[in-house]
Enzyme design. Structure first.
Site, PDB file in Angstrom:
ATOM      1  N   LYS A 256     -29.287 -29.581  31.631  1.00  0.00           N
ATOM      2  CA  LYS A 256     -30.715 -29.224  31.076  1.00  0.00           C
ATOM      3  C   LYS A 256     -31.032 -30.670  30.361  1.00  0.00           C
ATOM      4  O   LYS A 256     -30.070 -31.651  30.337  1.00  0.00           O
ATOM      5  CB  LYS A 256     -30.392 -28.187  29.973  1.00  0.00           C
TER       6      LYS A 256
ATOM      7  N   TYR B 175     -36.379 -18.860  36.063  1.00  0.00           N
ATOM      8  CA  TYR B 175     -36.257 -17.986  35.065  1.00  0.00           C
ATOM      9  C   TYR B 175     -37.019 -16.851  35.176  1.00  0.00           C
ATOM     10  O   TYR B 175     -37.383 -15.957  34.038  1.00  0.00           O
ATOM     11  CB  TYR B 175     -36.390 -18.767  33.724  1.00  0.00           C
TER      12      TYR B 175
ATOM     13  N   PHE C  83     -38.938 -15.783  23.861  1.00  0.00           N
ATOM     14  CA  PHE C  83     -38.504 -16.987  23.899  1.00  0.00           C
ATOM     15  C   PHE C  83     -38.953 -17.741  25.418  1.00  0.00           C
ATOM     16  O   PHE C  83     -38.670 -18.856  25.597  1.00  0.00           O
ATOM     17  CB  PHE C  83     -36.975 -17.209  23.750  1.00  0.00           C
TER      18      PHE C  83
ATOM     19  N   ARG D 267     -19.078 -19.844  34.958  1.00  0.00           N
ATOM     20  CA  ARG D 267     -19.804 -19.283  33.741  1.00  0.00           C
ATOM     21  C   ARG D 267     -18.521 -19.173  32.722  1.00  0.00           C
ATOM     22  O   ARG D 267     -19.164 -19.571  31.440  1.00  0.00           O
ATOM     23  CB  ARG D 267     -19.983 -17.908  33.954  1.00  0.00           C
TER      24      ARG D 267
ATOM     25  N   THR E 245     -23.766 -17.987  26.059  1.00  0.00           N
ATOM     26  CA  THR E 245     -25.332 -18.412  25.795  1.00  0.00           C
ATOM     27  C   THR E 245     -25.346 -19.150  24.496  1.00  0.00           C
ATOM     28  O   THR E 245     -25.857 -20.127  24.210  1.00  0.00           O
ATOM     29  CB  THR E 245     -26.397 -17.352  26.176  1.00  0.00           C
TER      30      THR E 245
ATOM     31  N   ARG F 129     -20.349 -25.455  26.506  1.00  0.00           N
ATOM     32  CA  ARG F 129     -21.231 -25.207  25.225  1.00  0.00           C
ATOM     33  C   ARG F 129     -20.581 -25.003  24.049  1.00  0.00           C
ATOM     34  O   ARG F 129     -20.890 -25.423  22.859  1.00  0.00           O
ATOM     35  CB  ARG F 129     -22.092 -23.659  25.632  1.00  0.00           C
TER      36      ARG F 129
ATOM     37  N   ASN G 282     -28.821 -25.492  25.104  1.00  0.00           N
ATOM     38  CA  ASN G 282     -27.250 -25.223  25.295  1.00  0.00           C
ATOM     39  C   ASN G 282     -26.770 -26.033  26.391  1.00  0.00           C
ATOM     40  O   ASN G 282     -25.908 -25.659  27.044  1.00  0.00           O
ATOM     41  CB  ASN G 282     -27.183 -23.689  25.165  1.00  0.00           C
TER      42      ASN G 282
ATOM     43  N   HIS H   1     -27.039 -24.994  32.593  1.00  0.00           N
ATOM     44  CA  HIS H   1     -27.034 -23.647  33.341  1.00  0.00           C
ATOM     45  C   HIS H   1     -26.113 -23.239  34.415  1.00  0.00           C
ATOM     46  O   HIS H   1     -25.690 -24.409  34.837  1.00  0.00           O
ATOM     47  CB  HIS H   1     -28.619 -23.702  34.221  1.00  0.00           C
TER      48      HIS H   1
ATOM     49  N   GLU I  31     -30.950 -19.574  43.766  1.00  0.00           N
ATOM     50  CA  GLU I  31     -30.952 -20.808  42.814  1.00  0.00           C
ATOM     51  C   GLU I  31     -30.861 -22.052  43.671  1.00  0.00           C
ATOM     52  O   GLU I  31     -31.646 -23.002  43.566  1.00  0.00           O
ATOM     53  CB  GLU I  31     -30.448 -20.879  41.623  1.00  0.00           C
TER      54      GLU I  31
HETATM   55  N1  UDP Z   1     -32.354 -18.569  25.821  1.00  0.00           N
HETATM   56  C1  UDP Z   1     -33.318 -18.939  24.606  1.00  0.00           C
HETATM   57  N2  UDP Z   1     -33.098 -17.802  23.663  1.00  0.00           N
HETATM   58  C2  UDP Z   1     -32.492 -16.781  23.850  1.00  0.00           C
HETATM   59  C3  UDP Z   1     -31.908 -16.653  25.013  1.00  0.00           C
HETATM   60  C4  UDP Z   1     -31.736 -17.406  25.840  1.00  0.00           C
HETATM   61  O1  UDP Z   1     -33.753 -19.912  24.397  1.00  0.00           O
HETATM   62  O2  UDP Z   1     -32.388 -15.793  22.749  1.00  0.00           O
HETATM   63  C5  UDP Z   1     -32.476 -19.501  26.853  1.00  0.00           C
HETATM   64  C6  UDP Z   1     -31.139 -20.332  26.897  1.00  0.00           C
HETATM   65  O3  UDP Z   1     -31.522 -21.676  27.073  1.00  0.00           O
HETATM   66  C7  UDP Z   1     -30.542 -19.636  27.896  1.00  0.00           C
HETATM   67  C8  UDP Z   1     -31.481 -19.670  28.842  1.00  0.00           C
HETATM   68  O4  UDP Z   1     -32.648 -18.964  27.903  1.00  0.00           O
HETATM   69  O5  UDP Z   1     -29.147 -20.405  28.672  1.00  0.00           O
HETATM   70  C9  UDP Z   1     -31.455 -18.293  29.964  1.00  0.00           C
HETATM   71  O6  UDP Z   1     -30.916 -17.184  29.243  1.00  0.00           O
HETATM   72  P1  UDP Z   1     -29.819 -16.445  29.754  1.00  0.00           P
HETATM   73  O7  UDP Z   1     -29.669 -15.037  29.196  1.00  0.00           O
HETATM   74  O8  UDP Z   1     -29.812 -16.230  31.331  1.00  0.00           O
HETATM   75  O9  UDP Z   1     -28.321 -17.198  29.436  1.00  0.00           O
HETATM   76  P2  UDP Z   1     -27.354 -18.075  30.147  1.00  0.00           P
HETATM   77  O10 UDP Z   1     -27.521 -17.294  31.651  1.00  0.00           O
HETATM   78  O11 UDP Z   1     -27.831 -19.384  30.439  1.00  0.00           O
HETATM   79  O12 UDP Z   1     -26.189 -17.765  29.493  1.00  0.00           O
HETATM   80 MG    MG Z   2     -28.889 -16.909  32.970  1.00  0.00          MG
END
Ligand code: UDP
Ligand code: MG
Length: 160
Positions: free
Chosen positions: A20, A60, A68, A96, A102, A113, A123, A126, A137
């Protein structure tokens, strides 16, 4: 069932990994790529890219209703990202795990992370959450001709 036939039936998956904008700005591109490279997965696509807003929103789209969401889109388009496609048996779930939770404060030490970030909204990386989303994707972020099919010479040293 002969072992080599069982092995050949293992599903090869693809995942979309993206450094990112904060990861690019903080000089973490090489560090992040090397974690997947050293693990032994196969890189099939790689580019530095300034993401347009419509692509960020499509990527997204499942999070569209979240509070958010607008800040997430601003974040993703705030500077260049590094787009990657990685291939391998079990690559989606393994990536993952390498990435971690996350929320970076909850991510285990040793994960990307967990080692390199402190906040959910910054974070650094992705990773696709399912093989289906991996395919979706990669098709979204890469054009035909940007992906390479190749055979790493280390393959027999990674898998029997
Ligand atoms: N995100 C955020 N606030 C939240 C949850 C998610 O800013 O409360 C952002 C964060 O950058 C995250 C992305 O949205 O990586 C996508 O969310 P997801 O739940 O898919 O998390 P990931 O798959 O990236 O772990
Ligand atoms: Mg995700």
């Amino acid at each position: 069932f002969l072992p080599h036939l069982v092995a050949s039936l293992e599903q090869v998956d693809e995942t979309y990994i993206m450094v990112k904008p904060d990861g690019v700005q903080r000089g973490l591109v090489g560090e992040i790529i090397s974690r997947f490279e050293k693990k032994g997965f196969k890189l099939t696509g790689l580019k530095l890219f300034q993401c347009p807003q419509d692509l960020a929103e499509e990527h997204y789209k499942d999070l569209k209703g979240k509070s958010f969401f607008p800040k997430l889109i601003d974040y993703i388009i705030s500077g260049p990202v590094v787009c990657m496609a990685w291939e391998g048996v079990g690559v989606v779930a393994a990536a993952r795990k390498l990435i971690g939770s996350t929320n970076p404060l909850q991510a285990e030490p040793g994960t990307i992370r967990g080692d390199l970030a402190v906040q959910t909204g910054r974070n650094v990386v992705h990773g696709s959450d399912s093989p289906e989303n991996g395919k979706r994707e990669i098709a979204l972020w890469f054009k035909e001709g940007e992906l390479c099919q190749w055979t790493p010479t280390q393959e027999p040293w990674l898998r029997e």
